[in-house]
Scaffold this motif. Structure first.
Motif, PDB file in Angstrom:
ATOM      1  N   ALA A 100       0.889  -1.209   0.027  1.00  0.00           N
ATOM      2  CA  ALA A 100      -0.084   0.102   0.083  1.00  0.00           C
ATOM      3  C   ALA A 100       0.846   1.290   0.022  1.00  0.00           C
ATOM      4  O   ALA A 100       2.038   1.450   0.519  1.00  0.00           O
ATOM      5  CB  ALA A 100      -0.918   0.096   1.345  1.00  0.00           C
ATOM      6  N   GLU A 101       0.453   2.349  -0.675  1.00  0.00           N
ATOM      7  CA  GLU A 101       1.078   3.393  -0.609  1.00  0.00           C
ATOM      8  C   GLU A 101       0.983   4.124   0.762  1.00  0.00           C
ATOM      9  O   GLU A 101      -0.013   4.309   1.274  1.00  0.00           O
ATOM     10  CB  GLU A 101       0.288   4.654  -1.705  1.00  0.00           C
ATOM     11  N   ARG A 133       9.520   6.590   5.952  1.00  0.00           N
ATOM     12  CA  ARG A 133       9.525   8.346   5.970  1.00  0.00           C
ATOM     13  C   ARG A 133       8.099   8.610   5.850  1.00  0.00           C
ATOM     14  O   ARG A 133       7.897   9.624   6.626  1.00  0.00           O
ATOM     15  CB  ARG A 133      10.428   8.722   4.810  1.00  0.00           C
ATOM     16  N   ASP A 134       7.200   7.909   5.408  1.00  0.00           N
ATOM     17  CA  ASP A 134       5.760   8.166   5.311  1.00  0.00           C
ATOM     18  C   ASP A 134       5.140   8.219   6.744  1.00  0.00           C
ATOM     19  O   ASP A 134       4.280   8.866   7.129  1.00  0.00           O
ATOM     20  CB  ASP A 134       4.885   7.279   4.230  1.00  0.00           C
ATOM     21  N   LEU A 135       5.690   7.278   7.570  1.00  0.00           N
ATOM     22  CA  LEU A 135       5.431   7.140   8.910  1.00  0.00           C
ATOM     23  C   LEU A 135       5.912   7.899  10.048  1.00  0.00           C
ATOM     24  O   LEU A 135       5.853   7.907  11.002  1.00  0.00           O
ATOM     25  CB  LEU A 135       5.499   5.559   9.446  1.00  0.00           C
ATOM     26  N   GLY A 136       6.753   9.011   9.534  1.00  0.00           N
ATOM     27  CA  GLY A 136       7.741   9.711  10.543  1.00  0.00           C
ATOM     28  C   GLY A 136       9.090   9.126  10.984  1.00  0.00           C
ATOM     29  O   GLY A 136       9.318   9.611  12.037  1.00  0.00           O
ATOM     30  N   ILE A 137       9.622   8.092  10.294  1.00  0.00           N
ATOM     31  CA  ILE A 137      10.650   7.578  10.888  1.00  0.00           C
ATOM     32  C   ILE A 137      11.866   8.046   9.725  1.00  0.00           C
ATOM     33  O   ILE A 137      11.709   7.555   8.541  1.00  0.00           O
ATOM     34  CB  ILE A 137      10.485   6.127  10.777  1.00  0.00           C
ATOM     35  N   LEU A 177       0.687   7.728  13.021  1.00  0.00           N
ATOM     36  CA  LEU A 177       0.617   7.818  11.438  1.00  0.00           C
ATOM     37  C   LEU A 177       0.451   6.177  11.178  1.00  0.00           C
ATOM     38  O   LEU A 177      -0.005   5.488  10.213  1.00  0.00           O
ATOM     39  CB  LEU A 177       1.838   8.233  10.897  1.00  0.00           C
ATOM     40  N   PHE A 178       1.415   5.272  12.054  1.00  0.00           N
ATOM     41  CA  PHE A 178       1.355   3.842  11.829  1.00  0.00           C
ATOM     42  C   PHE A 178       0.092   3.322  12.166  1.00  0.00           C
ATOM     43  O   PHE A 178      -0.470   2.455  11.517  1.00  0.00           O
ATOM     44  CB  PHE A 178       2.396   2.958  12.700  1.00  0.00           C
ATOM     45  N   ASP A 179      -0.491   3.525  13.124  1.00  0.00           N
ATOM     46  CA  ASP A 179      -1.959   3.176  13.612  1.00  0.00           C
ATOM     47  C   ASP A 179      -3.115   3.454  12.526  1.00  0.00           C
ATOM     48  O   ASP A 179      -3.945   2.680  12.070  1.00  0.00           O
ATOM     49  CB  ASP A 179      -2.312   3.628  14.901  1.00  0.00           C
ATOM     50  N   ARG A 188      18.883   3.331   1.804  1.00  0.00           N
ATOM     51  CA  ARG A 188      17.366   3.548   2.560  1.00  0.00           C
ATOM     52  C   ARG A 188      16.962   2.213   3.437  1.00  0.00           C
ATOM     53  O   ARG A 188      17.285   1.233   2.899  1.00  0.00           O
ATOM     54  CB  ARG A 188      16.359   4.036   1.725  1.00  0.00           C
ATOM     55  N   PRO A 189      16.622   2.689   4.581  1.00  0.00           N
ATOM     56  CA  PRO A 189      16.374   1.583   5.471  1.00  0.00           C
ATOM     57  C   PRO A 189      14.882   0.815   4.785  1.00  0.00           C
ATOM     58  O   PRO A 189      14.003   1.283   4.157  1.00  0.00           O
ATOM     59  CB  PRO A 189      15.919   2.169   6.939  1.00  0.00           C
ATOM     60  N   ARG A 190      14.839  -0.481   5.072  1.00  0.00           N
ATOM     61  CA  ARG A 190      13.739  -1.154   4.467  1.00  0.00           C
ATOM     62  C   ARG A 190      12.569  -1.475   5.581  1.00  0.00           C
ATOM     63  O   ARG A 190      13.028  -1.918   6.916  1.00  0.00           O
ATOM     64  CB  ARG A 190      14.067  -2.499   3.969  1.00  0.00           C
ATOM     65  N   PHE A 191      11.378  -1.041   5.560  1.00  0.00           N
ATOM     66  CA  PHE A 191      10.201  -1.211   6.396  1.00  0.00           C
ATOM     67  C   PHE A 191       9.387  -2.408   6.032  1.00  0.00           C
ATOM     68  O   PHE A 191       8.890  -2.411   4.880  1.00  0.00           O
ATOM     69  CB  PHE A 191       9.430   0.071   6.623  1.00  0.00           C
TER      70      PHE A 191
END
Length: 405
Positions: free
Chosen positions: A209-210, A215-219, A318-320, A392-395
């Motif tokens: 999912a986009e 980074r989208d989750l503020g990490i 953001l994650f929730d 880049r870190p992998r989530f």
């Protein structure tokens, strides 16, 4: 031989010295203040000061019933005239209590009123009176109500009946038993193909999912996962003496093989330390997830999602929000749940844990491992292109079944 000096030759010098001393003495005498011009201080009287003390017998306070002395016989009134005058100061004492009480309430009333937001409030034990303090002869107003008065027979004072206590404890024990049974049921039936399909659907939807990147989750810290794992290991080591984590592997590690080969040779110490640092970072990278959230799902007999809610948030809004947004679309093509999971019910209630794992890039881990040898080796790609995707870190998302109710 020269003749002795004549005395007449010393006379002028002696005369000049005498005249000079007389001039200085005259000048000092003229400059000094006259004794008559300076007022002499008044003589201090050595007589002691006399102080007169007058002792007056104060009559005792008025008795509780001041009207009783008025019932004295008439003949004794003249003989008691003198004592009656001495008892006159007792009259104001008897009349003073009524005005004293309103005065105390008037002083306490401003303290009871709310002042500024920052001003401290004084504890007042006397209730305030609305509309000011009642004066003499005015009807007494009811005090302002500030609480609840418990009287005999109030239902709140009645002890809990044995039936109510038994019902409350039974419900609590039943909840514990249901949770324990749900956890045991999930460990037993969790390998069913239906729950495997639910887990794969959640993992695939969350990972593709986009808006699910770190980074989208503020990490923004690529080492956030390693730092959290290191903190957990340090806390566990401080409590138990064991850093915890995954059990040691059955086969020897690379660092152990190097130590076995080179033994205690100083030339191999730097190589062994770098290998151990790389293994430590790898273990911390796979120790625990960075974010976890507990999700409760309710599905009907046809496999349609009835409700999805979070029972234990992760602390990252953001994650929730991302998990709640993706879950409904991920469970649209599920098959009906098996009967052994429903157990005769119309709704299947399950509890899942959604984990978010942050993996530090391999190139960054190698650079940090080089610090064990006293040098820092940065990858060339990081220096030339900091926005390289390989750095880049992998989530990664993982769903795990916790309970089946």
């Amino acid at each position: 031989m020269k003749p002795a000096p004549s005395r007449h030759r010393l006379a002028p010098a002696i005369l000049a010295s005498v005249l000079l001393h007389l001039a200085v003495a005259a000048w000092l005498w003229l400059a000094a203040p006259r004794a008559s011009s300076v007022p002499s201080p008044a003589p201090v009287s050595a007589e002691p000061n006399s102080v007169e003390l007058e002792f007056i017998d104060v009559p005792p306070a008025a008795p509780p019933l001041p009207k009783e002395p008025a019932a004295s016989p008439a003949p004794a009134k003249r003989s008691a005239a003198r004592p009656a005058r001495r008892q006159q100061p007792a009259a104001p004492v008897a009349e003073s209590p009524p005005p004293a009480k309103p005065a105390e309430r008037q002083e306490d009333r401003p303290m009871a009123e709310p002042g500024g937001e920052d001003a401290p409030r004084k504890l007042v034990l006397v209730p305030s009176w609305p509309g000011g303090v009642p004066g003499a002869g005015a009807p007494t107003a009811e005090p302002e109500s500030r609480g609840r008065t418990l009287r005999p027979g109030d239902p709140a004072l009645e002890p809990e009946s044995s039936a109510e206590t038994s019902e409350r404890l039974t419900a609590r024990v039943q909840d514990w038993m249901d949770d324990g049974a749900a956890g045991a049921r999930a460990r037993g039936i969790g390998q069913h193909p239906y729950f495997e399909g639910v887990r794969e659907s959640l993992d695939g939807a969350l990972g593709s999912a986009e808006g699910g990147e770190a980074r989208d989750l503020g990490i923004w810290n690529p080492m956030a996962g390693v730092m959290k794992s290191y903190t957990q290991a340090a806390e566990e080591y401080g409590k138990t003496g064991n850093p915890g984590g995954a059990p040691p592997p059955q086969h020897p590690l690379h660092s152990e093989k190097v130590a076995e080969i080179f033994r205690h040779e100083p030339a191999a110490d730097r190589l062994r330390m770098q290998i151990q640092a790389r293994e430590t970072l790898e273990a911390l990278n796979n120790r625990s997830p960075l974010l976890t959230v507990t999700l409760e799902l309710r599905l009907d007999r046809s496999g349609e999602l009835v409700d999805a809610k979070l029972t234990d948030p992760s602390g990252n809004p953001l994650f929730d929000a991302f998990v709640l947004k993706v879950v409904p679309g991920a469970l649209t093509s599920l098959t009906p749940p098996p009967e052994e999971a429903l157990r005769g019910r119309d709704v299947l209630r399950t509890q899942w844990m959604v984990e978010g794992w942050l993996y530090t890039p391999q190139a960054l881990r190698e650079s940090l491992a080089s610090l064990a040898t006293g040098t820092l080796t940065l990858p060339l790609g990081l220096l030339m292109d900091p926005s390289n995707a390989a750095l880049r870190p992998r989530f990664e998302y993982r769903a795990r079944l916790l309970k089946v109710y």
